[in-house]
Enzyme design. Structure first.
Site, mmCIF file in Angstrom:
data_model
loop_
_atom_site.group_PDB
_atom_site.id
_atom_site.type_symbol
_atom_site.label_atom_id
_atom_site.label_comp_id
_atom_site.label_asym_id
_atom_site.label_seq_id
_atom_site.Cartn_x
_atom_site.Cartn_y
_atom_site.Cartn_z
ATOM 1 N N GLY A 242 0.770 -1.237 0.000
ATOM 2 C CA GLY A 242 0.000 0.000 0.000
ATOM 3 C C GLY A 242 0.798 1.283 0.000
ATOM 4 N N GLY A 278 4.330 -3.273 -3.421
ATOM 5 C CA GLY A 278 4.436 -3.415 -4.875
ATOM 6 C C GLY A 278 4.760 -2.081 -5.491
ATOM 7 N N ARG A 315 -4.783 3.213 -15.985
ATOM 8 C CA ARG A 315 -4.997 3.916 -14.706
ATOM 9 C C ARG A 315 -5.727 5.257 -14.840
ATOM 10 N NH1 ARG A 315 -1.766 5.363 -11.409
ATOM 11 N NH2 ARG A 315 -2.831 4.496 -9.613
ATOM 12 N N CYS A 358 -11.051 3.238 -29.362
ATOM 13 C CA CYS A 358 -12.367 3.823 -29.652
ATOM 14 C C CYS A 358 -13.178 3.963 -28.367
ATOM 15 C CB CYS A 358 -13.101 2.964 -30.663
ATOM 16 S SG CYS A 358 -12.102 2.763 -32.137
ATOM 17 N N GLU A 359 -12.708 4.810 -27.477
ATOM 18 C CA GLU A 359 -13.395 5.095 -26.215
ATOM 19 C C GLU A 359 -13.022 6.520 -25.829
ATOM 20 O OE1 GLU A 359 -14.744 2.703 -23.716
ATOM 21 O OE2 GLU A 359 -14.222 0.824 -24.726
ATOM 22 N N TYR A 387 1.247 -1.410 -12.094
ATOM 23 C CA TYR A 387 -0.101 -1.576 -12.657
ATOM 24 C C TYR A 387 -0.196 -0.955 -14.061
ATOM 25 C CZ TYR A 387 -0.849 -2.476 -7.705
ATOM 26 O OH TYR A 387 -0.747 -2.955 -6.435
#
Ligand code: LLP
Length: 430
Positions: A242, A278, A315, A358-359, A387
């Site tokens: 974390g 991480g 992200r 396409c978003e 990530y």
């Protein structure tokens, strides 16, 4: 703190000009700095040395086997959440005896695989899973070690999608119930097959204050004490991961700040300590390189249309996360002194940095002040080591990017670029 620096207007990863990597390996490209990975691992190891913890790097963060190998060589263990992650660790030459397995809905096949591999610890998420683990341990004739994941109900003050230690999330067992689980299990037949010797918690990610840890640990050691009074000894405490990385500059806490607040709560109790960091290790150790294909003025906006987007770094789309974006070779006039949000440079222009998907959620950054950029320029998307690639997809049938690991003046390809054949291979010869 990382080893990506602008020198004379050019971005370097350690001693390698990043533009050379784009020339050699193409874009989109993930570039990692081995020195930065090591530095962050060492910062944690040093800050928490008084507890002699086993640092179990969280594989989901950046799971390339060459990065896992680098960490294993430094003495790291691994936090895994699936059979696939255990496979990655074994492929990397990691020691299964350093692996803790934290999947929320482990299948029988995954549990058997982990039992046979001889992992260190199962982090159990529910009473049913505990019973199932005991059954499978008996079937395979291998006694398992387990920690019960508890949910301490504290607010880690981070994005709600990466908050895990609050009661309303699916993770762990609340503290009152956990106490009953231990009392019941200790007296049950399952205890012959599972040594429920540990307590584990992971309260969230990108945490930048110490209070949530202090609160959570306070509640957990109180539980350990109550159990001790009932004659149940907890040998291991795993406080999860974390710790935050730097995205905007200045928000991450030093490892010593966390350690300074946490060590006094934990030391002298004879507990074996595990942690599962991480992002703290990998977050600032990687960038994503993308090339601007077109510059498009549209109304009052200008779009930089890039060859990578939410398919390779999701992200911003998923959590509204900020990732700093800056040209790879901006020239001396635009060489940033440090990576901070909207550093005011004269001559910058406001742009939206977007991808090919396409978003409308496909963007790296909106309303950014960037130096004038032309078609063909390369951009670096910073703090993409955690990530990033591990959450990349082949959406819209763009193959996955390549990955490169830089060590000093050497750059090594650690994952080849995906191909069109990779896209369809699992659909053929059925
Ligand atoms: N241990 C457990 C049980 C976890 O679930 C996680 C992360 C970690 C350790 C490592 O946490 P870290 O030290 O990296 O904060 N995709 C999101 C983050 C999801 C976190 C999932 N669990 C993001 O990009 O922000």
């Amino acid at each position: 703190m990382d080893l990506f620096r602008y020198r004379q207007g050019r971005l370097f990863c350690e001693d390698v000009p990043v533009a050379d990597l784009a020339d050699r390996f193409g874009t989109p490209l993930y570039v990692y700095s081995a020195g930065t990975l090591r530095l962050h691992y060492e910062k944690l190891a040093k800050a928490f040395a008084a507890l002699e913890p086993l640092i179990c790097y969280s594989v989901k963060v950046c799971s390339n086997i060459h990065i896992l190998r680098l960490l294993a060589e430094m003495g790291s263990g691994f936090d895994i959440v699936s059979g696939g992650e255990l496979f990655r660790v074994l492929e990397a030459g990691g020691d299964p005896a350093t692996c803790c397995f934290a999947g929320v809905a482990k299948t029988d096949a995954e549990i058997r695989y982990a039992l046979e591999a001889g992992i260190r610890m199962f982090n159990v998420e529910s009473e049913q899973e505990l019973q199932n683990l005991a059954r499978l341990a008996r079937d395979t004739g291998r006694r398992a070690r387990a920690a019960l994941r508890v949910n301490p109900d504290v607010d880690p003050r981070t994005h709600r999608f990466i908050t895990t230690g609050k009661k309303e999330t699916k993770f762990g067992v609340d503290l009152e119930r956990a106490e009953c689980v231990w009392r019941t299990f200790a007296a049950s037949d399952g205890a012959r097959w599972v040594d429920l010797a540990g307590v584990q918690a992971h309260i969230g990610s990108q945490i930048t204050t110490v209070e949530p840890y202090v609160q959570a640990l306070g509640k957990i050691v109180a539980l350990v004490d109550r159990l001790a009074e009932a004659g149940i000894r907890i040998a291991t405490l795993d406080f999860g991961g974390g710790f935050g990385a730097e995205y905007e500059g200045g928000e991450a806490l030093a490892a010593e700040a966390f350690a300074g607040a946490m060590i006094p709560i934990l030391e002298g109790r004879g507990l074996e300590i595990l942690m599962e960091p991480g992002r703290f290790i990998a977050g600032n150790a990687g960038i994503l390189l993308t090339q601007v294909q077109y510059v498009k003025p549209a109304g009052d906006r200008t779009f930089l249309l890039c060859d990578s987007g939410m398919n390779h770094l999701i992200r911003p789309a998923l959590y509204g996360s900020y990732h700093h974006v800056w040209p790879v070779d901006p020239g001396e006039d635009f060489a940033p002194r440090q990576r901070i949000r909207d550093e005011a440079f004269p001559g910058t222009v406001v742009v939206d940095v977007v991808g090919p998907i396409c978003e409308s959620s496909d963007f790296f950054g909106k309303d950014r002040h960037l130096p004038p950029v032309v078609r063909g320029d390369r951009l670096a998307v910073f703090s993409a080591g955690a990530y990033g690639m591990s959450m990349a997809s082949e959406y819209n049938a763009f193959p996955r990017p390549a990955e490169v690991l830089v060590h000093g003046s050497e750059a090594r390809l650690i994952r080849r670029r995906g191909t069109y054949e990779d896209l369809v291979a699992p659909e053929k010869d059925l």
